[in-house]
Write a protein that holds these residues in place. Structure first.
Motif, PDB file in Angstrom:
ATOM      1  N   LYS A   1       0.848  -1.188   0.000  1.00 40.87           N
ATOM      2  CA  LYS A   1       0.000   0.000   0.000  1.00 40.87           C
ATOM      3  C   LYS A   1       0.884   1.237   0.000  1.00 40.87           C
ATOM      4  O   LYS A   1       1.651   1.475   0.936  1.00 40.87           O
ATOM      5  N   LEU A   2       0.765   2.031  -1.057  1.00 39.23           N
ATOM      6  CA  LEU A   2       1.706   3.114  -1.305  1.00 39.23           C
ATOM      7  C   LEU A   2       0.992   4.447  -1.428  1.00 39.23           C
ATOM      8  O   LEU A   2      -0.090   4.534  -1.996  1.00 39.23           O
ATOM      9  N   GLY A   3       1.651   5.487  -0.918  1.00 43.79           N
ATOM     10  CA  GLY A   3       1.105   6.819  -1.111  1.00 43.79           C
ATOM     11  C   GLY A   3       1.537   7.765  -0.016  1.00 43.79           C
ATOM     12  O   GLY A   3       2.374   7.453   0.828  1.00 43.79           O
ATOM     13  N   SER A   4       0.955   8.944  -0.033  1.00 40.14           N
ATOM     14  CA  SER A   4       1.252   9.979   0.956  1.00 40.14           C
ATOM     15  C   SER A   4      -0.066  10.651   1.339  1.00 40.14           C
ATOM     16  O   SER A   4      -0.394  11.736   0.833  1.00 40.14           O
ATOM     17  N   PRO A   5      -0.845  10.033   2.230  1.00 40.16           N
ATOM     18  CA  PRO A   5      -2.171  10.566   2.585  1.00 40.16           C
ATOM     19  C   PRO A   5      -2.094  11.731   3.561  1.00 40.16           C
ATOM     20  O   PRO A   5      -2.680  11.715   4.641  1.00 40.16           O
ATOM     21  N   PHE A   6      -1.376  12.775   3.174  1.00 38.55           N
ATOM     22  CA  PHE A   6      -1.158  13.909   4.062  1.00 38.55           C
ATOM     23  C   PHE A   6      -2.422  14.730   4.283  1.00 38.55           C
ATOM     24  O   PHE A   6      -2.499  15.514   5.224  1.00 38.55           O
ATOM     25  N   LYS A   7      -3.424  14.569   3.425  1.00 39.65           N
ATOM     26  CA  LYS A   7      -4.646  15.351   3.599  1.00 39.65           C
ATOM     27  C   LYS A   7      -5.291  15.059   4.949  1.00 39.65           C
ATOM     28  O   LYS A   7      -5.960  15.913   5.526  1.00 39.65           O
TER      29      LYS A   7
END
Length: 257
Positions: free
Chosen positions: A123-129
């Protein structure tokens, strides 16, 4: 948090805090930089970065961090940038084996490596929101460079995570393999690189960096390739490669010049 080994020319650096999905703080990133430097000093000819437990790296460890007192610029400009630069500038092939969560700073560390192999279900990403924050660790540049502006903005706004298989299909990473096979798969290729012509690999690494950073055109790249090949002609590995081909035997590269 970080431990490392170097065996038969392959350095392996392990993010080892599985209880928090290998989330990193400043101390862990300093240890990572030291481990990268030690790998070079020990004569490593390739490096593998991986995480212990159920994930590669869940990003920054913000447990106990008070946002009113957080020196975020100091953290990002110091330990995070230092760790990414140490990996990116290392003059040997670097590999990341990504499984489970690979988020935020973790994604930046992975993408600072030359080659990233990922588990299909990572699971990849940057859920900074979810934090009221924006991407860091070079996330904007990396997503735009590899996925395009539209897809990058989609992931930023939605905070959606993508699987390793989808990331490879989109061009973010190199290859996706079943999770159970990932570490053996990556180690096999890292060991092969360690026994390869590392001087030639370094020439290509530097060429690719110039193409990316300077946005070079075809004819400029062609000339740089010509010069790089001419420089390699006088190396032991170049002569060994030709001799092995002519003698119909496997080459024995040493990285020597």
């Amino acid at each position: 948090m970080i431990h490392s080994t170097c065996t038969d020319g392959l350095a392996e650096i392990v993010l080892d805090a599985p209880q928090r999905l290998n989330a990193v703080d400043a101390e862990a990133l300093h240890e990572l930089v030291e481990s990268v430097g030690r790998a070079e000093a020990d004569g490593a000819r390739a490096l593998l970065l991986r995480g212990e437990g159920k994930g590669f790296c869940a990003g920054r460890d913000i447990a106990g961090v008070d946002p009113r007192e957080d020196d975020v610029i100091g953290f990002l400009s110091g330990p995070v940038t230092d760790a990414m630069r140490a990996l990116a500038d290392l003059p040997i092939p670097t590999f990341a084996a990504v499984h489970g969560a690979c988020l935020g700073v973790g994604l930046g560390l992975a993408l600072a490596c030359d080659v990233v192999y990922t588990a299909e279900d990572a699971k990849l990403g940057s859920p900074f929101k979810n934090l009221g924050a924006t991407l860091d660790s070079g996330g904007h540049w990396l997503l735009v460079e590899r996925l395009g502006t539209h897809r990058a903005m989609d992931l930023i706004i939605t905070g959606d995570l993508i699987t390793g298989a989808d990331a490879v299909q989109a061009g973010l990473f190199s290859r996706a393999v079943p999770s159970a096979d990932l570490l053996d798969f990556t180690r096999e290729r890292a060991r092969a690189a360690a026994s390869g012509p590392t001087g030639a690999f370094l020439a290509s690494k530097r060429l690719l960096a110039r193409i990316r950073d300077e946005r070079l055109g075809f004819w400029d790249v062609l000339e740089l390739e010509n010069r790089a090949q001419a420089d390699l002609c006088d190396t032991d590995d170049y002569r060994e490669g030709f001799a092995a081909f002519q003698e119909k035997r496997p080459p024995r590269f040493t990285g020597g010049r």
